[in-house]
Design a protein around this motif. Structure first.
Motif, mmCIF file in Angstrom:
data_model
loop_
_atom_site.group_PDB
_atom_site.id
_atom_site.type_symbol
_atom_site.label_atom_id
_atom_site.label_comp_id
_atom_site.label_asym_id
_atom_site.label_seq_id
_atom_site.Cartn_x
_atom_site.Cartn_y
_atom_site.Cartn_z
ATOM 1 N N THR A 100 0.804 -1.224 0.000
ATOM 2 C CA THR A 100 0.000 0.000 0.000
ATOM 3 C C THR A 100 0.836 1.273 0.000
ATOM 4 O O THR A 100 0.294 2.359 -0.169
ATOM 5 C CB THR A 100 -0.930 0.023 1.217
ATOM 6 O OG1 THR A 100 -0.142 -0.069 2.419
ATOM 7 C CG2 THR A 100 -1.897 -1.152 1.190
ATOM 8 N N PHE A 103 2.720 4.381 -3.543
ATOM 9 C CA PHE A 103 2.405 5.698 -4.095
ATOM 10 C C PHE A 103 3.391 6.779 -3.680
ATOM 11 O O PHE A 103 3.496 7.821 -4.345
ATOM 12 C CB PHE A 103 0.988 6.117 -3.674
ATOM 13 C CG PHE A 103 0.874 6.530 -2.233
ATOM 14 C CD1 PHE A 103 1.041 7.843 -1.851
ATOM 15 C CD2 PHE A 103 0.606 5.595 -1.254
ATOM 16 C CE1 PHE A 103 0.943 8.237 -0.523
ATOM 17 C CE2 PHE A 103 0.490 5.960 0.072
ATOM 18 C CZ PHE A 103 0.660 7.281 0.441
ATOM 19 N N THR A 134 2.622 13.976 -4.362
ATOM 20 C CA THR A 134 2.383 12.924 -3.369
ATOM 21 C C THR A 134 0.892 12.751 -3.107
ATOM 22 O O THR A 134 0.395 11.622 -2.991
ATOM 23 C CB THR A 134 3.121 13.247 -2.065
ATOM 24 O OG1 THR A 134 4.518 13.335 -2.321
ATOM 25 C CG2 THR A 134 2.872 12.175 -1.014
ATOM 26 N N HIS A 138 -1.403 9.350 -3.958
ATOM 27 C CA HIS A 138 -2.363 8.666 -3.087
ATOM 28 C C HIS A 138 -3.717 8.528 -3.780
ATOM 29 O O HIS A 138 -4.380 7.486 -3.683
ATOM 30 C CB HIS A 138 -2.513 9.439 -1.775
ATOM 31 C CG HIS A 138 -3.494 8.834 -0.832
ATOM 32 N ND1 HIS A 138 -4.800 9.260 -0.740
ATOM 33 C CD2 HIS A 138 -3.376 7.808 0.046
ATOM 34 C CE1 HIS A 138 -5.430 8.532 0.158
ATOM 35 N NE2 HIS A 138 -4.601 7.649 0.649
ATOM 36 N N GLU A 142 -5.606 4.968 -4.642
ATOM 37 C CA GLU A 142 -6.947 4.652 -4.140
ATOM 38 C C GLU A 142 -7.923 4.387 -5.275
ATOM 39 O O GLU A 142 -8.993 3.804 -5.052
ATOM 40 C CB GLU A 142 -7.457 5.799 -3.262
ATOM 41 C CG GLU A 142 -6.670 5.989 -1.977
ATOM 42 C CD GLU A 142 -6.693 4.748 -1.106
ATOM 43 O OE1 GLU A 142 -7.751 4.429 -0.555
ATOM 44 O OE2 GLU A 142 -5.643 4.084 -0.988
ATOM 45 N N VAL A 182 -3.616 12.904 2.982
ATOM 46 C CA VAL A 182 -3.038 11.598 2.650
ATOM 47 C C VAL A 182 -3.132 10.690 3.881
ATOM 48 O O VAL A 182 -2.152 10.522 4.615
ATOM 49 C CB VAL A 182 -1.574 11.734 2.175
ATOM 50 C CG1 VAL A 182 -1.076 10.408 1.611
ATOM 51 C CG2 VAL A 182 -1.449 12.826 1.129
ATOM 52 N N SER A 184 -3.093 7.591 4.264
ATOM 53 C CA SER A 184 -2.212 6.422 4.287
ATOM 54 C C SER A 184 -0.832 6.752 4.854
ATOM 55 O O SER A 184 -0.085 5.845 5.219
ATOM 56 C CB SER A 184 -2.074 5.832 2.880
ATOM 57 O OG SER A 184 -3.303 5.300 2.444
ATOM 58 N N PRO A 285 -9.046 5.111 2.890
ATOM 59 C CA PRO A 285 -8.339 3.883 2.513
ATOM 60 C C PRO A 285 -9.059 2.607 2.941
ATOM 61 O O PRO A 285 -8.942 1.575 2.280
ATOM 62 C CB PRO A 285 -6.989 4.022 3.223
ATOM 63 C CG PRO A 285 -6.795 5.495 3.374
ATOM 64 C CD PRO A 285 -8.166 6.040 3.628
#
Length: 477
Positions: A100, A103, A134, A138, A142, A182, A184, A285
Motif C-alpha cells: 500500500t 504511491f 504525493t 495517493h 486509491e 493523505v 495512508s 483507505p
C-alpha cells in the motif's frame, strides 16, 4: 503525461512511457532521472553563460534529443540519482512488493497515465503549491492504479529539485497538507483526539432498526479508542421534512429521532442509500461496512481490526456471527477500486466476483466477529460523564478533592533535556529523591477493602443510605 520544465528527456523517453498504456489502462508509469548541473555542458537558464562562453541554443538541444546525443551529455552512472526514490524501487523489486505504500515514490518530474485513470482519481489538486504529486499519488493508488517504474524512460533533471535545495522548509510546509489529505501516511497523524479532512476509516451503518439499538451501535463506534474515522449512517432521510407531524404518532419516529440525534454530530454523516458516498468507492483507505446494528464493537475493535489488516496487507476481512451470517466487512478501497478496470458488473450482481478478484490480488479471510469484540449492542457498556447533583460544596474542600483526583490522573511528561533514562521529571541528573521530596509519579491506589457481607448491619446501613440519597435527589429534581 507530466514532465517538469527543468527536465531534459532522452529520445525514446515518451515511447517507453506510452508502450505500457497500450497493455494496461490503470498503470502509472514512473520515469527514471539523474540530477545534473546544466552549466557543465553549456545549458544556461537565461540562454547565455555568465562568463561569456558559448551556450547551447534551444535548437542545438532539440537536435541532440532527436539524434540521441543527449544521452552522452553527462555520464549516467556517475551522476546523482533520486536516492530515496531509487532505494524504494530497489528494496521492493520495482514496487512489486511495495504494497500500500508504493504511491510515495510518485514524484511529478516524469509520470504518465491514461486519461481514464486521471479522471477516476479526480485529477491533481491544482490549488496546492507543494506536495501535490504525493497527494495525487495517493489519489491514483486509491483509484486502483498499479505503479510501474520504467528504467528505459531516462531523463536529465537540470539542477537539484526544490525539495532537495530546501528540504527542511518543504517538509515543514507539507506536514499539515499530508496529514489532512493523505491518510495512508499514518505517521503524519499520530495525535490523539484529532479529526482530519480525509478520515482513514469510513464506517457504514444501516438505520433500519429501532432507534435505541441503532444509537447503541453508533455510539459504540464513536466511543472507539481510535479517532481517525467517520460514521456514515444510511437511511431514507428524504422522507423527513419540517412540516406538521403528530410527534407521538409519527410513522417515521425512529428515523426522525436518529436524524435529530446525529445531524449536528461532526463525526456522523447522514446519507441516502443511493448516495455515491454509499454506493461508490470510499474516500478513505478502509471502509467498515456493518450489515446490521444488533452487534456493537468494543472500544478497541476498530483500531485492532485496522492494525490486523495493515499487518497482512490483505484487501478484505469478513466478520461473521455464530450463525455464519456476515456481521461486518472491512474493505481496502484500493483493492476494490482496482476491480473497476476489469469486466466486472458494478452493481450488487458483481459483488461476489469483486470479492474473488480482491482475494486473488490482495488476499482475504473470514473470522468470527466475537474475536474482534462484537457484542450485543444493548449490553455494550459505554462510559458516561458524571454530573454533580449535591448541595453546593465549600470551595476549599472542592479544590482539595480536585487535587486528589488530579493526582490519580496526572499528565505524563516527557523527560527534561539531559535527564537520565527513568529519572523523575524535574530531578537533577544522578540525584536520588530525598525524604522531604514528593514524587511526581501518581501513587498506586490503596487496595480496596473487602466488601461487607450483604447481611451485616454495615452493609444494610450502606444500602439504606444509598436508597435515601436517591429519594432525596428525585424529590429535589
Amino acid at each position: 503525461m507530466w514532465l517538469d520544465d527543468d527536465m531534459l528527456v532522452f529520445r525514446d523517453h515518451l515511447e517507453a512511457h506510452a508502450r505500457w498504456h497500450h497493455v494496461v489502462d490503470h498503470f502509472v508509469v514512473l520515469g527514471d532521472k539523474r540530477f545534473v548541473e546544466p552549466s557543465e555542458v553549456g545549458i544556461h537558464p537565461l540562454g547565455a553563460a555568465p562568463d561569456g562562453s558559448a551556450a547551447l541554443t534551444p535548437e542545438q538541444v532539440r537536435a541532440a534529443v532527436a539524434n540521441g546525443a543527449i544521452a552522452d551529455l553527462w555520464d549516467w552512472e556517475t551522476s546523482d540519482p533520486h536516492t530515496w526514490v531509487e532505494e524504494i524501487w530497489a528494496q521492493t523489486d520495482d514496487l512489486a512488493t511495495a504494497g500500500t505504500g508504493a504511491f510515495v515514490s510518485l514524484v511529478g518530474a516524469t509520470v504518465s497515465m491514461t486519461r481514464a485513470l486521471h479522471d477516476a482519481a479526480g485529477g491533481p489538486m491544482r490549488h496546492l503549491r507543494l506536495g501535490e504529486d504525493t497527494v495525487f499519488g495517493h489519489q491514483v493508488a486509491e483509484a486502483g492504479a498499479v505503479l510501474l517504474p520504467d528504467h528505459a524512460a531516462r531523463s536529465w533533471h537540470l539542477g537539484l529539485s526544490h525539495a532537495m535545495r530546501h528540504a527542511d522548509q518543504v517538509k515543514a510546509h507539507n506536514q499539515p497538507l499530508f496529514a489532512h489529505l493523505v491518510p495512508s501516511l499514518r505517521p503524519r497523524r499520530v495525535q490523539h483526539g484529532r479529526s482530519w479532512a480525509v478520515p482513514f476509516v469510513e464506517v457504514v451503518v444501516p438505520s433500519d432498526a429501532p432507534h435505541l439499538q441503532v444509537q447503541a451501535c453508533v455510539d459504540s463506534l464513536l466511543d472507539q479508542d481510535m479517532d481517525d474515522h467517520v460514521v456514515v449512517l444510511v437511511g431514507e432521510w428524504s422522507l423527513l421534512d419540517e412540516g406538521r407531524v403528530r410527534p407521538l404518532a409519527d410513522e417515521h419516529f425512529d428515523l426522525r429521532w436518529l436524524q435529530r440525534m446525529y445531524r449536528d454530530e461532526a463525526r456522523v454523516e447522514l446519507r441516502e442509500p443511493t448516495d455515491p458516498v454509499v454506493t461508490g468507492f470510499s474516500r478513505s483507505p478502509l471502509r467498515l461496512r456493518l450489515t446490521g446494528t444488533e452487534l456493537a464493537p468494543a472500544r478497541a475493535t476498530l483500531r485492532l481490526l485496522v492494525t490486523d489488516l495493515d499487518r497482512t496487507q490483505q484487501g478484505l476481512r469478513v466478520l461473521t456471527g455464530d450463525d455464519g451470517e456476515v456481521v461486518a466487512r472491512l474493505e481496502r478501497t484500493a483493492a476494490f477500486a482496482r476491480t473497476q478496470w476489469y469486466d466486472v458488473p458494478t452493481g450488487p450482481e458483481g459483488a461476489g466476483q469483486r470479492d474473488e478478484m480482491v482475494a486473488a490480488s490482495h488476499g482475504s479471510s473470514t473470522r468470527p466477529a466475537t474475536d474482534a469484540g462484537f457484542v450485543p449492542a444493548e449490553r455494550r457498556l459505554r462510559p458516561r460523564f458524571g454530573v454533580w447533583r449535591e448541595a453546593a460544596m465549600d470551595p476549599d474542600a472542592s479544590w482539595r478533592r480536585l487535587q486528589r483526583q488530579m493526582a490519580r490522573n496526572a499528565p505524563v511528561l516527557t523527560p527534561e533535556p539531559g535527564a537520565e533514562p527513568g529519572a523523575e521529571p524535574g530531578a537533577e541528573p544522578g540525584a536520588e529523591p530525598g525524604a522531604d521530596e514528593v514524587s511526581t509519579t501518581p501513587a498506586r491506589p490503596a487496595a480496596r477493602p473487602e466488601p461487607a457481607s450483604p447481611t451485616t448491619p454495615v452493609a444494610r446501613e450502606s444500602r439504606m443510605g444509598r436508597r435515601l440519597g436517591r429519594v432525596v435527589r428525585r424529590l429535589r429534581d
